[in-house]
Structure formats: C-alpha cells, structure tokens
Motif scaffolding. Structure first.
Motif, PDB file in Angstrom:
ATOM      1  N   ASP A   1       0.875  -1.172   0.000  1.00 21.69           N
ATOM      2  CA  ASP A   1       0.000   0.000   0.000  1.00 21.69           C
ATOM      3  C   ASP A   1       0.912   1.220   0.000  1.00 21.69           C
ATOM      4  N   ARG A   2       1.235   1.682  -1.194  1.00 26.09           N
ATOM      5  CA  ARG A   2       2.206   2.767  -1.364  1.00 26.09           C
ATOM      6  C   ARG A   2       1.780   4.040  -0.634  1.00 26.09           C
ATOM      7  N   GLU A   3       0.495   4.389  -0.711  1.00 20.85           N
ATOM      8  CA  GLU A   3       0.014   5.616  -0.078  1.00 20.85           C
ATOM      9  C   GLU A   3       0.203   5.576   1.433  1.00 20.85           C
ATOM     10  N   ARG A   4      -0.114   4.444   2.059  1.00 22.82           N
ATOM     11  CA  ARG A   4       0.057   4.321   3.515  1.00 22.82           C
ATOM     12  C   ARG A   4       1.532   4.394   3.887  1.00 22.82           C
ATOM     13  N   LEU A   5       2.394   3.756   3.082  1.00 27.30           N
ATOM     14  CA  LEU A   5       3.818   3.785   3.382  1.00 27.30           C
ATOM     15  C   LEU A   5       4.374   5.206   3.267  1.00 27.30           C
ATOM     16  N   ILE A   6       4.026   5.890   2.216  1.00 28.04           N
ATOM     17  CA  ILE A   6       4.507   7.266   2.025  1.00 28.04           C
ATOM     18  C   ILE A   6       3.972   8.192   3.115  1.00 28.04           C
ATOM     19  N   ALA A   7       2.771   7.916   3.632  1.00 36.63           N
ATOM     20  CA  ALA A   7       2.187   8.762   4.677  1.00 36.63           C
ATOM     21  C   ALA A   7       3.050   8.789   5.935  1.00 36.63           C
ATOM     22  N   PHE A   8       3.648   7.660   6.302  1.00 37.71           N
ATOM     23  CA  PHE A   8       4.480   7.696   7.503  1.00 37.71           C
ATOM     24  C   PHE A   8       5.968   7.611   7.229  1.00 37.71           C
ATOM     25  N   ALA A   9       6.346   7.467   5.976  1.00 41.20           N
ATOM     26  CA  ALA A   9       7.770   7.453   5.625  1.00 41.20           C
ATOM     27  C   ALA A   9       7.959   8.095   4.254  1.00 41.20           C
ATOM     28  N   PRO A  10       7.785   9.419   4.154  1.00 40.81           N
ATOM     29  CA  PRO A  10       7.864  10.085   2.849  1.00 40.81           C
ATOM     30  C   PRO A  10       9.221   9.958   2.167  1.00 40.81           C
ATOM     31  N   GLU A  11      10.272   9.688   2.925  1.00 41.45           N
ATOM     32  CA  GLU A  11      11.616   9.586   2.363  1.00 41.45           C
ATOM     33  C   GLU A  11      11.947   8.193   1.839  1.00 41.45           C
ATOM     34  N   VAL A  12      11.037   7.239   1.969  1.00 39.41           N
ATOM     35  CA  VAL A  12      11.315   5.851   1.605  1.00 39.41           C
ATOM     36  C   VAL A  12      11.563   5.706   0.095  1.00 39.41           C
ATOM     37  N   ASP A  13      12.460   4.816  -0.254  1.00 43.21           N
ATOM     38  CA  ASP A  13      12.770   4.502  -1.649  1.00 43.21           C
ATOM     39  C   ASP A  13      11.801   3.407  -2.098  1.00 43.21           C
ATOM     40  N   LEU A  14      10.696   3.804  -2.730  1.00 42.63           N
ATOM     41  CA  LEU A  14       9.650   2.857  -3.127  1.00 42.63           C
ATOM     42  C   LEU A  14      10.162   1.781  -4.083  1.00 42.63           C
ATOM     43  N   ALA A  15      11.014   2.168  -5.014  1.00 44.58           N
ATOM     44  CA  ALA A  15      11.533   1.189  -5.976  1.00 44.58           C
ATOM     45  C   ALA A  15      12.340   0.105  -5.260  1.00 44.58           C
ATOM     46  N   LEU A  16      13.121   0.507  -4.278  1.00 43.11           N
ATOM     47  CA  LEU A  16      13.907  -0.453  -3.510  1.00 43.11           C
ATOM     48  C   LEU A  16      12.993  -1.406  -2.744  1.00 43.11           C
ATOM     49  N   VAL A  17      12.002  -0.862  -2.059  1.00 44.26           N
ATOM     50  CA  VAL A  17      11.059  -1.679  -1.286  1.00 44.26           C
ATOM     51  C   VAL A  17      10.317  -2.640  -2.208  1.00 44.26           C
ATOM     52  N   GLU A  18       9.799  -2.132  -3.309  1.00 39.67           N
ATOM     53  CA  GLU A  18       9.047  -2.981  -4.238  1.00 39.67           C
ATOM     54  C   GLU A  18       9.924  -4.079  -4.837  1.00 39.67           C
ATOM     55  N   GLY A  19      11.184  -3.786  -5.097  1.00 42.49           N
ATOM     56  CA  GLY A  19      12.102  -4.801  -5.610  1.00 42.49           C
ATOM     57  C   GLY A  19      12.333  -5.917  -4.615  1.00 42.49           C
ATOM     58  N   HIS A  20      12.531  -5.554  -3.345  1.00 38.41           N
ATOM     59  CA  HIS A  20      12.719  -6.565  -2.303  1.00 38.41           C
ATOM     60  C   HIS A  20      11.452  -7.400  -2.121  1.00 38.41           C
ATOM     61  N   LEU A  21      10.308  -6.748  -2.115  1.00 37.59           N
ATOM     62  CA  LEU A  21       9.051  -7.483  -1.945  1.00 37.59           C
ATOM     63  C   LEU A  21       8.785  -8.422  -3.123  1.00 37.59           C
ATOM     64  N   ALA A  22       9.118  -7.998  -4.325  1.00 41.19           N
ATOM     65  CA  ALA A  22       8.890  -8.832  -5.516  1.00 41.19           C
ATOM     66  C   ALA A  22       9.724 -10.105  -5.480  1.00 41.19           C
ATOM     67  N   ALA A  23      10.838 -10.077  -4.788  1.00 42.81           N
ATOM     68  CA  ALA A  23      11.696 -11.257  -4.714  1.00 42.81           C
ATOM     69  C   ALA A  23      11.087 -12.367  -3.860  1.00 42.81           C
ATOM     70  N   ILE A  24      10.215 -12.033  -2.934  1.00 42.91           N
ATOM     71  CA  ILE A  24       9.673 -13.033  -2.004  1.00 42.91           C
ATOM     72  C   ILE A  24       8.879 -14.120  -2.727  1.00 42.91           C
ATOM     73  N   PRO A  25       7.901 -13.789  -3.576  1.00 44.38           N
ATOM     74  CA  PRO A  25       7.197 -14.856  -4.293  1.00 44.38           C
ATOM     75  C   PRO A  25       8.122 -15.660  -5.215  1.00 44.38           C
ATOM     76  N   GLN A  26       9.135 -15.011  -5.773  1.00 48.72           N
ATOM     77  CA  GLN A  26      10.095 -15.734  -6.616  1.00 48.72           C
ATOM     78  C   GLN A  26      10.848 -16.772  -5.797  1.00 48.72           C
TER      79      GLN A  26
END
Length: 131
Positions: free
Chosen positions: A45-70
């Motif tokens: 939930d990108r909007e919720r994450l940005i709401a409490f961590a506006p400085e977060v690197d979304l691409a990095l987070v999404e890349g790590h999360l995408a690896a889990i199902p793989q």
C-alpha cells in the motif's frame, strides 16, 4: 472429511526506519512441509507507506518485496536461494534481518486448502479494514 494440513506462516513487514519502530504489513508467507506448499501473497500500500515514511525509496522496497514470491517458487529465477528445498527457502525468508523488509515471528495453523489459508491471512493481516 477433508484432510487438514499443518502450516507455518509469517507476516511480511516494511520497516522504513527501525529506530521509529513503525511497520506496514505488506504480505504473508505460508509453508507446509506436509503438503509441499510454499507461497506468498504480497501487496504494498504505497500511499500508507509514504504517509508515515515520505523519504522511503519505493523502488527499492518494491524490488525486495517482488523477490519473495520468486523465492517461494524457487528455480533459477530466484537465484542461488531458488535451488534450496522449500523448507530451507522458508527459513531463509523468515530469518531475522535488520533491513527494511522484515517478517513477524512464525505462527502455526491448520487448514484443508493452503491457498485459501494464504488468502485469508492476507485479507485479515495485510489489507486495511473496510471503512
């Protein structure tokens, strides 16, 4: 009577700043050696994450999360970890780390349909409640 399978599960959490202790549940991993099942359901939930961590690197987070199902699926696409057994891959996924992606402690359950168990846990533990 349908056969019921014991399983272990962990919630996947995004922890943008460990020092603040804030987490956002982003998925669930389910493993059953009895049923030879290892699966994950991930949704950020990108909007919720940005709401409490506006400085977060979304691409990095999404890349790590995408690896889990793989990693759950295994094989060459998952890199060297993909060649491990399902049990080893599950334990690798839930091993404690001090990174932006963490998992909850491992919990147990029993269900006759592990895909349905995964979906139910995801809806209950990751999706925000309906307003």
């Amino acid at each position: 009577m349908r056969k019921r399978y014991p399983f272990d599960y962990a919630v996947v959490r995004v922890v943008p700043r460990v020092d603040r202790g804030e987490v956002l549940n982003a998925g669930v991993i389910v493993f059953s050696s009895t049923a030879a099942f290892l699966g994950a359901r991930i949704e950020l939930d990108r909007e919720r994450l940005i709401a409490f961590a506006p400085e977060v690197d979304l691409a990095l987070v999404e890349g790590h999360l995408a690896a889990i199902p793989q990693v759950c699926t295994g094989g060459a696409e998952a890199g060297p970890i993909g060649g491990l057994s399902q049990r080893e891959r599950f334990h690798w996924l839930v091993a404690p780390r001090s990174t932006i992606i963490q998992t909850s402690p491992v919990h147990s359950g029993v269900h006759h349909d592990l895909k349905a168990a995964l979906d139910g846990l995801f809806e209950r533990l990751v999706r925000p409640p309906a307003r």
